[in-house]
Design an enzyme around this catalytic site. Structure first.
Site, PDB file in Angstrom:
ATOM      1  CE1 TYR A   1      -3.248  -2.766   0.256  1.00  0.00           C
ATOM      2  CE2 TYR A   1      -4.015  -1.616   2.687  1.00  0.00           C
ATOM      3  CZ  TYR A   1      -4.042  -2.632   1.201  1.00  0.00           C
ATOM      4  OH  TYR A   1      -4.806  -3.619   1.463  1.00  0.00           O
TER       5      TYR A   1
ATOM      6  CE  LYS B   1       2.522 -17.655   1.146  1.00  0.00           C
ATOM      7  NZ  LYS B   1       1.709 -19.004   1.310  1.00  0.00           N
TER       8      LYS B   1
ATOM      9  CG  ASP C   1      -1.489 -19.305   3.218  1.00  0.00           C
ATOM     10  OD1 ASP C   1       0.097 -20.064   3.899  1.00  0.00           O
ATOM     11  OD2 ASP C   1      -0.496 -20.203   2.207  1.00  0.00           O
TER      12      ASP C   1
ATOM     13  CG  ASP D   1      -7.385  -3.760   4.156  1.00  0.00           C
ATOM     14  OD1 ASP D   1      -8.073  -3.684   4.618  1.00  0.00           O
ATOM     15  OD2 ASP D   1      -7.118  -3.285   3.165  1.00  0.00           O
TER      16      ASP D   1
ATOM     17  CG  ASP E   1     -12.583  -6.486   6.082  1.00  0.00           C
ATOM     18  OD1 ASP E   1     -12.266  -5.494   7.289  1.00  0.00           O
ATOM     19  OD2 ASP E   1     -13.374  -6.030   5.454  1.00  0.00           O
TER      20      ASP E   1
END
Ligand code: NAI
Ligand code: MG
Length: 330
Positions: A123, A170, A203, A227, A231
């Site tokens: 971002y 990751k 993951d 982010d 959610d």
């Protein structure tokens, strides 16, 4: 209690933003703590009226205040909230996800804090079109930001009675960037021998959060993963109407519901003010008013348990009535 009123900049924004913020302000006023609320414009309506989504006066008002309460912006959200987070230097996005009694949710044992790095990763804004058929985005990970966010998460855990911090990454694929993030987290974690430090691939964390979220107490992660996982966490506890967040930096703090402007229900007095009211509690705690914060949270929890809520949670109350119900229980 502070002798002088706290200076709070209020940016309602678009859609349900002003509705839920107005509900939160009424609850804050009912605590008896003295505030000087200054309202500022930003968002789609402001853009249409003035040609800018984030006017200079709003930015200066936010910079001058002791804290900012933000509702939501619409399509201009990136120009408003991303810019505010950057200009205010808020390097942490703190996103609690806690299940509440009385709210239908997937996992009643959910009670986690997601500590999201707020300034870099994918971002950071370095996206380029190489050819009409090839685009690239650069993922920025630095030692400074990674150590800073790791230290914040570990400090937060220690100060809030949590025993375990999980660094989510990751690094098996993003060997250089997440490799660096992980090395920083590991190095900082050695300074906190009283806390259990774990590492987990993003993951697998997504799957484990759905199956058994109770195993996570504090998650520290990079911007994009934070982010998405926050959610996901909101979904575990009953939806976006419940989730507050805090953007914190060395000098400034901005509190905002995780949800957006919800144009589908805007202007109808239907929006759930819980997230905004809980933002008010986080704001109180930030200003050094932990008792008032606990009263707001306690009253909010009692209302949820008694089904004194808005339609999205199966209740019958309007936005304003839901705020009044909280005030009655303060
Ligand atoms: P949204 O969060 O506004 O709405 C998603 C769904 O959740 C809608 O069905 C909405 O009615 C419901 N919902 C959200 N908050 C609720 C509440 N407090 N009470 C009851 N129901 C609620 O996300 P969406 O639809 O993806 O985006 C709508 C607009 O909001 C877009 O223009 C987007 O850019 C903007 N947005 C702004 C954000 C910000 O200002 N920080 C964050 C996310 C989206
Ligand atoms: Mg998001």
């Amino acid at each position: 209690m502070s002798a002088k009123p706290y200076q709070v900049a209020v940016i309602g924004g678009d859609g349900i933003g002003p509705e839920v913020v107005s509900a939160a302000l009424k609850v804050l006023e009912a605590t008896g703590i003295r505030f000087d609320f200054q309202s500022y414009d930003a968002g789609d309506a402001c853009l249409a009226a003035t040609g800018v989504a984030l006017p200079e006066a709003t930015l200066q008002g936010a910079l001058a205040a002791e804290a900012v309460l933000f509702g939501a912006a619409g399509n201009s959200a990136a120009d408003v909230i991303l810019r505010l987070r950057a200009e205010l230097g808020t390097f942490v996005n703190l996103r609690p996800a806690k299940a509440y009694a009385g709210v239908d949710c997937l996992h009643p044992a959910t009670d986690m804090m997601i500590v999201r790095e707020n300034t870099e990763c994918i971002y950071a804004g370095h996206e380029n079109v190489l050819t009409p058929e090839v685009t690239i985005a650069t993922r920025v990970i630095t030692v400074q930001a990674s150590e800073r966010i790791a230290r914040f998460a570990l400090d937060w855990a220690g100060q809030h009675g949590r025993t375990t911090v999980t660094a989510v990454h990751k690094a098996n694929v993003l060997r250089k960037s997440d490799g660096l993030f992980l090395a920083c987290c590991r190095r900082v974690a050695r300074e906190y021998p009283a806390l259990k430090y774990e590492e987990a691939l993003v993951d697998s964390v997504a799957m484990r959060m759905v199956l058994d979220p109770g195993q996570f107490q504090v998650i520290v992660t990079t911007n994009l993963f934070g982010d998405i996982l926050s959610d996901l966490a909101a979904g575990l506890i009953g939806g976006l109407g419940l989730c507050p967040s805090a953007n914190l930096g060395p000098r400034h703090a901005l509190f905002e519901p995780v949800h957006g402007s919800a144009p589908d229900i805007a202007g109808k007095n239907l929006a759930n003010p819980t997230a905004a009211i809980l933002c008010g509690a986080m704001l109180l705690r930030h200003l050094g008013e932990p008792q008032a914060a606990a009263r707001v949270e306690g009253a909010m929890e009692q209302c949820l348990a008694a089904h004194e809520t808005t339609g999205d949670l199966g209740g019958k109350l309007s936005t304003e009535q839901a705020a009044q119900a909280v005030i009655k229980r303060l």
